[in-house]
Design a protein around this motif. Structure first.
Motif, mmCIF file in Angstrom:
data_model
loop_
_atom_site.group_PDB
_atom_site.id
_atom_site.type_symbol
_atom_site.label_atom_id
_atom_site.label_comp_id
_atom_site.label_asym_id
_atom_site.label_seq_id
_atom_site.Cartn_x
_atom_site.Cartn_y
_atom_site.Cartn_z
ATOM 1 N N VAL A 1 73.311 23.914 39.739
ATOM 2 C CA VAL A 1 72.596 25.060 39.349
ATOM 3 C C VAL A 1 71.329 25.486 40.355
ATOM 4 O O VAL A 1 71.190 24.532 41.147
ATOM 5 N N SER A 2 70.749 26.298 40.202
ATOM 6 C CA SER A 2 69.765 26.862 41.393
ATOM 7 C C SER A 2 68.610 27.778 40.668
ATOM 8 O O SER A 2 68.780 28.096 39.460
ATOM 9 N N ALA A 3 67.470 27.794 40.843
ATOM 10 C CA ALA A 3 66.209 28.560 40.480
ATOM 11 C C ALA A 3 65.158 28.881 41.483
ATOM 12 O O ALA A 3 65.303 28.301 42.781
ATOM 13 N N PHE A 4 64.649 29.829 41.274
ATOM 14 C CA PHE A 4 63.450 30.449 42.253
ATOM 15 C C PHE A 4 62.295 30.889 41.217
ATOM 16 O O PHE A 4 62.042 30.527 40.138
ATOM 17 N N HIS B 1 62.944 27.492 46.125
ATOM 18 C CA HIS B 1 64.052 27.431 45.841
ATOM 19 C C HIS B 1 64.634 26.099 45.298
ATOM 20 O O HIS B 1 64.257 25.219 46.094
ATOM 21 N N LEU B 2 64.953 25.840 44.164
ATOM 22 C CA LEU B 2 65.614 24.629 43.545
ATOM 23 C C LEU B 2 67.035 24.546 43.473
ATOM 24 O O LEU B 2 67.724 25.616 43.349
ATOM 25 N N ASN B 3 67.671 23.531 43.877
ATOM 26 C CA ASN B 3 69.129 23.286 43.884
ATOM 27 C C ASN B 3 69.242 21.826 43.207
ATOM 28 O O ASN B 3 68.465 20.985 43.451
ATOM 29 N N ALA B 4 70.063 21.831 42.187
ATOM 30 C CA ALA B 4 70.297 20.658 41.474
ATOM 31 C C ALA B 4 71.803 20.488 41.224
ATOM 32 O O ALA B 4 72.438 21.473 40.825
ATOM 33 N N GLN B 5 72.205 19.179 41.085
ATOM 34 C CA GLN B 5 73.495 18.895 40.651
ATOM 35 C C GLN B 5 73.474 17.592 39.951
ATOM 36 O O GLN B 5 72.582 16.825 40.168
ATOM 37 N N ALA B 6 74.332 17.438 39.022
ATOM 38 C CA ALA B 6 74.576 16.178 38.384
ATOM 39 C C ALA B 6 76.086 16.033 38.163
ATOM 40 O O ALA B 6 76.823 16.863 37.853
ATOM 41 N N SER C 1 72.423 12.147 39.447
ATOM 42 C CA SER C 1 71.913 13.385 39.369
ATOM 43 C C SER C 1 70.904 13.631 40.736
ATOM 44 O O SER C 1 70.122 12.647 41.102
ATOM 45 N N ALA C 2 71.022 14.817 41.270
ATOM 46 C CA ALA C 2 70.130 14.957 42.465
ATOM 47 C C ALA C 2 69.293 16.482 42.498
ATOM 48 O O ALA C 2 69.998 17.371 41.720
ATOM 49 N N ALA C 3 68.320 16.676 43.141
ATOM 50 C CA ALA C 3 67.750 17.727 43.329
ATOM 51 C C ALA C 3 66.892 18.027 44.659
ATOM 52 O O ALA C 3 66.481 17.006 45.149
ATOM 53 N N ASP C 4 66.561 19.239 44.815
ATOM 54 C CA ASP C 4 65.989 19.439 46.289
ATOM 55 C C ASP C 4 65.141 20.834 46.086
ATOM 56 O O ASP C 4 65.816 21.742 45.407
ATOM 57 N N LEU C 5 63.958 21.003 46.571
ATOM 58 C CA LEU C 5 63.016 21.962 46.787
ATOM 59 C C LEU C 5 62.942 22.385 48.074
ATOM 60 O O LEU C 5 62.833 21.684 49.110
#
Length: 357
Positions: free
Chosen positions: A71-74, A99-104, A135-139
């Motif tokens: 998923v992603s988000a702004f 901008h957020l990116n996340a995976q699980a 789970s991983a995420a980055d901004l």
């Protein structure tokens, strides 16, 4: 001579009983959930789908699920993650250019016991789901750093990941059958024992308890192979003791429609709609009420096969998300393998036929 020839259960009725158990187990599963304060609900949309309200076969069952999401988000949905880990005071004006990116990638296990003795005229089942995974995420974008009432900004990126266990998710269901009509009431919730750190972007636990309940309906015509299910419910979130943040009340609807092509194979569509109906409390002022919304739809396919004296089942379903507000959106897939008791070979009183030679 004479022989006793018992009448056997028809294929469609066998499908109804076995798939009902299997789909109920996969419906009980919950995934990597974060509180609404980070833009994602406790409720994982897609938990219920086809034949969710159909009663199953009494006894122990086990479902294993591999779940993947990307998923992603702004804007505010991405900034909420930075606010979570930074805990900025109200005076700090957090930049929304993020901008957020996340995976699980998760493996979920769900043992369930279905009782043979009726309760309130229905079939009672209890189960609990646990999970393990990564789970991983980055901004990326304009990051804010707070120093008391002051703040500085810079362009850059931050990210992290976690590989561990998640929270526990108990569930109770009660189901009733009236011909082609099936009804269900359920209650579930969150026991916050999973990996959670309020200073981390990625988590497998939510850091607080939650209670969810609702009801569902399944129409299933085994002769024609037509099926449609819908399950709706509400989530009440308790306060997060680490952040003093409380997410609002959530409403959700999951649905599934399928057509059986044979006694073993069916195809169809699945979908969900999720809407937060009350504001969060304890959030940064820049986020406002921070009510979340998302809609998802996609295909599914299922296949039945024997495993010794048990019934095996494989299901693959996927969702593409749209109309998202104040939460990340993208796509997710569920691959389910389940084992359940085999349905009885006969459910009617044997009859005696006279065969003359």
């Amino acid at each position: 001579m004479t022989r006793c020839i018992p009448e056997r259960r028809s294929g469609p009725r066998l499908i109804c009983s076995v798939i009902g158990t299997v789909m109920a187990m996969s419906a009980a599963l919950s995934g990597a959930a974060c509180a609404d304060e980070s833009g994602v609900s406790y409720w994982l949309p897609g938990r219920f789908s086809s034949l969710a309200a159909t009663p199953g076969v009494p006894g122990w069952s086990m479902a294993e699920v591999y779940y993947h999401t990307s998923v992603s988000a702004f804007g505010a949905a991405a900034a909420s993650r930075e606010i979570q880990i930074g805990r900025f005071p109200a005076a700090v004006n957090v930049n929304l250019d993020l901008h957020l990116n996340a995976q699980a990638d998760l493996v979920l296990l769900n043992p369930t016991y279905t009782f043979a003795t009726p309760v309130l005229g229905g079939q009672l089942a209890i189960g609990v789901t646990g999970l393990f995974g990564r789970s991983a995420a980055d901004l990326n974008g304009t990051l804010t750093t707070g120093f008391g009432p002051f703040a500085t900004t810079r362009m850059g990126s931050i990210g992290d990941s976690v590989t561990s266990i998640g929270d526990l998710y108990p569930q109770v269901t009660l189901k009733w059958n009236q011909g082609v009509h099936n009804f269900m009431a359920y209650a579930t919730g969150d026991i916050p024992v999973g990996a959670y750190d309020p200073n981390r972007l990625a988590n497998l636990g939510i850091g607080h308890g939650a209670i969810d309940g609702g009801g569902g309906y399944t129409y299933f015509n085994p002769q024609a192979g037509h099926e449609f299910s819908a399950v709706a419910g509400f989530t009440y979130n308790f306060r997060n003791p680490d952040t003093q943040y409380r997410s609002g009340i959530d409403f959700h609807v999951d649905w599934g429609a399928s057509q059986f092509l044979s006694k073993q194979l069916f195809v169809g569509l699945v979908g969900y709609a999720y809407q937060q109906i009350t504001d969060d409390s304890g959030q940064h002022p820049i986020l406002g009420g921070f009510r979340s919304r998302v809609v998802g739809v996609g295909p599914q396919i299922g296949y039945l096969f024997p495993v010794g004296d048990m019934q095996g089942y494989l299901n693959l379903k996927g969702y593409g998300e749209f109309a998202a507000e104040n939460r990340p959106a993208g796509w997710n897939t569920w691959l389910t393998f389940s084992l359940s008791p085999m349905a009885p070979a006969s459910t009617v009183t044997p009859t005696r036929r006279i065969v003359t030679k």
